[in-house]
Design an enzyme around this catalytic site. Structure first.
Site, mmCIF file in Angstrom:
data_model
loop_
_atom_site.group_PDB
_atom_site.id
_atom_site.type_symbol
_atom_site.label_atom_id
_atom_site.label_comp_id
_atom_site.label_asym_id
_atom_site.label_seq_id
_atom_site.Cartn_x
_atom_site.Cartn_y
_atom_site.Cartn_z
ATOM 1 N N ASN A 1 -11.097 15.652 -2.843
ATOM 2 C CA ASN A 1 -10.368 14.752 -2.772
ATOM 3 C C ASN A 1 -9.274 14.426 -4.090
ATOM 4 O OD1 ASN A 1 -8.444 12.830 -1.397
ATOM 5 N ND2 ASN A 1 -9.395 11.360 -1.208
ATOM 6 N N HIS B 1 -14.886 2.720 11.314
ATOM 7 C CA HIS B 1 -14.295 2.707 10.438
ATOM 8 C C HIS B 1 -13.519 0.979 10.737
ATOM 9 C CE1 HIS B 1 -14.507 5.330 6.485
ATOM 10 N NE2 HIS B 1 -15.817 5.818 7.506
ATOM 11 N N ARG C 1 -18.508 0.519 10.738
ATOM 12 C CA ARG C 1 -18.828 0.401 9.948
ATOM 13 C C ARG C 1 -17.900 -0.873 9.003
ATOM 14 N NH1 ARG C 1 -16.915 3.411 4.073
ATOM 15 N NH2 ARG C 1 -15.002 2.381 4.738
ATOM 16 N N TYR D 1 -12.073 -1.731 -2.077
ATOM 17 C CA TYR D 1 -12.293 -0.407 -1.701
ATOM 18 C C TYR D 1 -12.296 -0.777 0.335
ATOM 19 C CZ TYR D 1 -14.982 3.123 1.030
ATOM 20 O OH TYR D 1 -15.308 4.554 1.964
ATOM 21 N N ASP E 1 -20.815 -0.411 3.116
ATOM 22 C CA ASP E 1 -20.714 0.501 2.142
ATOM 23 C C ASP E 1 -20.430 0.184 0.651
ATOM 24 O OD1 ASP E 1 -20.410 3.022 0.296
ATOM 25 O OD2 ASP E 1 -18.934 3.706 1.524
ATOM 26 N N HIS F 1 -20.291 1.271 -1.698
ATOM 27 C CA HIS F 1 -19.049 2.414 -2.784
ATOM 28 C C HIS F 1 -19.785 2.208 -4.123
ATOM 29 C CE1 HIS F 1 -15.815 4.752 -3.333
ATOM 30 N NE2 HIS F 1 -15.981 5.213 -1.314
ATOM 31 N N GLU G 1 -24.647 1.351 2.394
ATOM 32 C CA GLU G 1 -24.286 2.844 1.639
ATOM 33 C C GLU G 1 -24.156 2.751 0.598
ATOM 34 O OE1 GLU G 1 -21.513 4.476 4.679
ATOM 35 O OE2 GLU G 1 -20.816 5.273 2.901
ATOM 36 N N GLU H 1 -23.252 10.890 -0.188
ATOM 37 C CA GLU H 1 -21.767 11.209 -0.837
ATOM 38 C C GLU H 1 -21.402 11.786 -1.496
ATOM 39 O OE1 GLU H 1 -19.675 7.647 0.817
ATOM 40 O OE2 GLU H 1 -18.433 8.191 -0.127
ATOM 41 N N ARG I 1 -26.631 11.162 3.479
ATOM 42 C CA ARG I 1 -24.824 11.598 3.772
ATOM 43 C C ARG I 1 -24.361 12.714 2.889
ATOM 44 N NH1 ARG I 1 -21.940 8.740 6.003
ATOM 45 N NH2 ARG I 1 -20.358 8.845 3.824
ATOM 46 N N ASP J 1 -10.676 13.072 4.489
ATOM 47 C CA ASP J 1 -10.449 13.334 3.211
ATOM 48 C C ASP J 1 -11.129 14.752 3.497
ATOM 49 O OD1 ASP J 1 -11.514 11.085 2.171
ATOM 50 O OD2 ASP J 1 -12.811 12.307 0.611
ATOM 51 N N GLU K 1 -20.194 9.767 10.417
ATOM 52 C CA GLU K 1 -19.475 9.202 10.278
ATOM 53 C C GLU K 1 -18.167 10.048 10.794
ATOM 54 O OE1 GLU K 1 -18.326 8.435 5.629
ATOM 55 O OE2 GLU K 1 -17.461 6.578 6.181
ATOM 56 N N TRP L 1 -15.553 3.390 -9.325
ATOM 57 C CA TRP L 1 -14.725 3.100 -7.659
ATOM 58 C C TRP L 1 -15.987 2.894 -6.337
ATOM 59 C CZ3 TRP L 1 -13.119 6.154 -4.032
ATOM 60 C CH2 TRP L 1 -12.107 5.607 -2.778
HETATM 61 O O1 EZ4 Z 1 -14.275 7.136 -0.619
HETATM 62 O O2 EZ4 Z 1 -14.110 10.330 0.878
HETATM 63 O O3 EZ4 Z 1 -18.121 6.602 3.563
HETATM 64 N N1 EZ4 Z 1 -17.465 6.741 2.789
HETATM 65 C C1 EZ4 Z 1 -16.374 6.690 1.899
HETATM 66 C C2 EZ4 Z 1 -15.391 7.765 1.655
HETATM 67 C C3 EZ4 Z 1 -14.933 7.991 0.033
HETATM 68 C C4 EZ4 Z 1 -14.095 8.769 0.527
HETATM 69 C C5 EZ4 Z 1 -13.548 9.860 -1.032
HETATM 70 O O4 EZ4 Z 1 -12.677 10.614 -1.427
HETATM 71 O O5 EZ4 Z 1 -16.909 6.362 0.991
HETATM 72 O O6 EZ4 Z 1 -13.833 6.825 2.411
HETATM 73 CO CO CO Z 2 -18.792 5.900 1.870
#
Ligand code: EZ4
Ligand code: CO
Length: 402
Positions: free
Chosen positions: A37, A122, A147, A159, A210, A212, A236, A262, A283, A316, A339, A402
């Site tokens: 992505n 989600h 989630r 996010y 998450d 993030h 997460e 991830e 993950r 993505d 997921e 991010w």
């Molecule tokens: O931000 O796949 O748990 N899922 C995530 C995703 C990621 C995207 C980044 O391309 O954190 O939404």
């Molecule tokens: Co994530």
């Protein structure tokens, strides 16, 4: 059997996907997902310029040898671009091998270890009432685990909250969207969100969240402790995990289960996390980890430490990458959860797939291979569109994770 063609196709049926199609002298085709992505064209060039010439004329049955030669033969190891490219080759070869065998791929990975694969969806909202509606909507779709992500008072865009142009939605812009972030405000807000969700839906609904990559280890430890009473299925990416030792601090202070990986692309990224049992769920995605071959090795390694799978499954990753994940999920013993955000109808037309989603569970279907057919004509009607993921800044302008 020999590989006679290797085509790399970028299509954007709403968002960009990179697909590798291998064709053999017997006319069989295998598909792999190479979508990274926001950096899609780097993987396209890596495949077209450096990998395709190595594949032509080779025996597609030699999956492990091909994987090792692409990984070790490049000298330069790991990295998301390389590993997404290798992943596409690996999955396309598994797809071909399973088609030759006339079996769905999971049969070659040891056969089914369960009837179906549990997923989570989600839910998100700018505020708590919107989030509660979103949880209801996911449950109405059949999801049995959710989630939850919300906006944070005082912040414009966060996010996981889809306010028009947001995250994993395509952002077809010349430059990245800039989001804002305030860790103390988030740490104060999240427990109140989980309180409201538990109050509305009771203790049984598995809830995930998450963070993030936005917290330091000690902030993550505090958050994990603060939300223990809400019994999260997992927290997460609570802190950036390049520093695996950082998870020792988190783990020492909380029993909230932890999931991570991830953005990882090699087994060694998990070495400390798994051997010290600092996490509960691994993950990584098939698409960003070099394919099914190394992800199976990761989960076998994780199993010795009671760490379970939780394959990354955002929008993505294309249906090709999603299908590959579902076959692996069905086969391994230490499956945790998958997921699953689903894809748009148009994406599902471009990539017609045998996998099905019922009552919050996926099944890969019994078509030979991974069970995905690529409509190249429809794909061509939706060409690449430049898109970036957002960047994150604090109130004083400092760039934040991010
Ligand atoms: O931000 O796949 O748990 N899922 C995530 C995703 C990621 C995207 C980044 O391309 O954190 O939404
Ligand atoms: Co994530």
């Amino acid at each position: 059997m020999r590989i006679v063609a290797a085509d790399v196709v970028v299509t954007s049926p709403g968002r960009n996907f990179v697909t590798l199609k291998l064709t053999t002298d017997e006319g069989l085709t295998g598909l792999g997902d190479a979508t990274l992505n926001g950096r899609e064209q780097a993987v396209v060039a890596y495949l077209r310029e450096h990998v395709v010439p190595l594949l032509l004329g080779t025996d597609p049955h030699r999956i492990e040898d091909t994987w090792q030669s692409l990984y070790r033969g490049a000298y330069w190891r790991r990295g998301p671009v390389t590993m997404a490219a290798i992943a596409a080759v690996d999955v396309a070869l598994w797809d071909l091998k399973a088609k030759v065998a006339g079996l769905p791929l999971y049969q070659l990975l040891g056969g089914a270890s369960r009837e179906r694969v549990r997923t989570y969806g989600h839910a998100n909202g700018r505020d708590v009432p919107e989030l509660l509606d979103s949880v209801r909507a996911r449950r109405a779709e059949g999801y049995q685990a959710v989630r939850v992500q919300t906006g944070v008072p005082g912040l414009q865009t966060v996010y996981g909250v889809h306010t028009g142009e947001a995250i994993a939605r395509p952002t077809h812009r010349a430059l990245p969207l800039v989001e804002d972030w305030d860790t103390p405000a988030y740490l104060r807000h999240l427990p109140t969100v989980l309180e409201a969700v538990r109050h509305e839906f009771g203790p049984e609904l598995p809830l995930l969240h998450d963070a993030h990559h936005r917290l330091t280890p000690v902030q993550a430890a505090k958050l994990g402790k603060d939300v223990e009473r809400y019994d999260l299925f997992w927290l997460e990416d609570c802190t950036p995990a390049e520093n695996q030792e950082g998870f020792r601090t988190v783990r020492r202070h909380t029993t909230t289960p932890l999931a991570v990986g991830e953005v990882f692309n090699a087994v060694v990224d998990y070495q400390t996390l798994i051997t010290e049992q600092l996490i509960d769920y691994a993950r990584s995605a098939v698409t960003h980890f070099g394919g099914i071959s190394p992800l199976k090795k990761l989960f076998d390694f994780a199993a010795m430490y009671q760490v379970k799978s939780a394959v990354h499954g955002p929008e993505d990753i294309s249906p090709v990458g999603t299908a590959a994940a579902i076959h692996l999920d069905l086969a391994i013993h230490n499956f945790g959860i998958q997921e699953y955000s689903g894809h748009t109808d148009l994406t599902n037309e471009v990539f017609r797939h045998a996998y099905t989603f019922t009552d919050g569970h996926l099944h890969p279907g019994d078509a030979p291979g991974i069970g995905v057919e690529f409509d190249e004509e429809l794909a061509a009607a939706h060409p690449y569109e430049a898109a970036y993921l957002p960047v994150n800044r604090l109130a004083d302008g400092t760039v934040h994770d991010w």
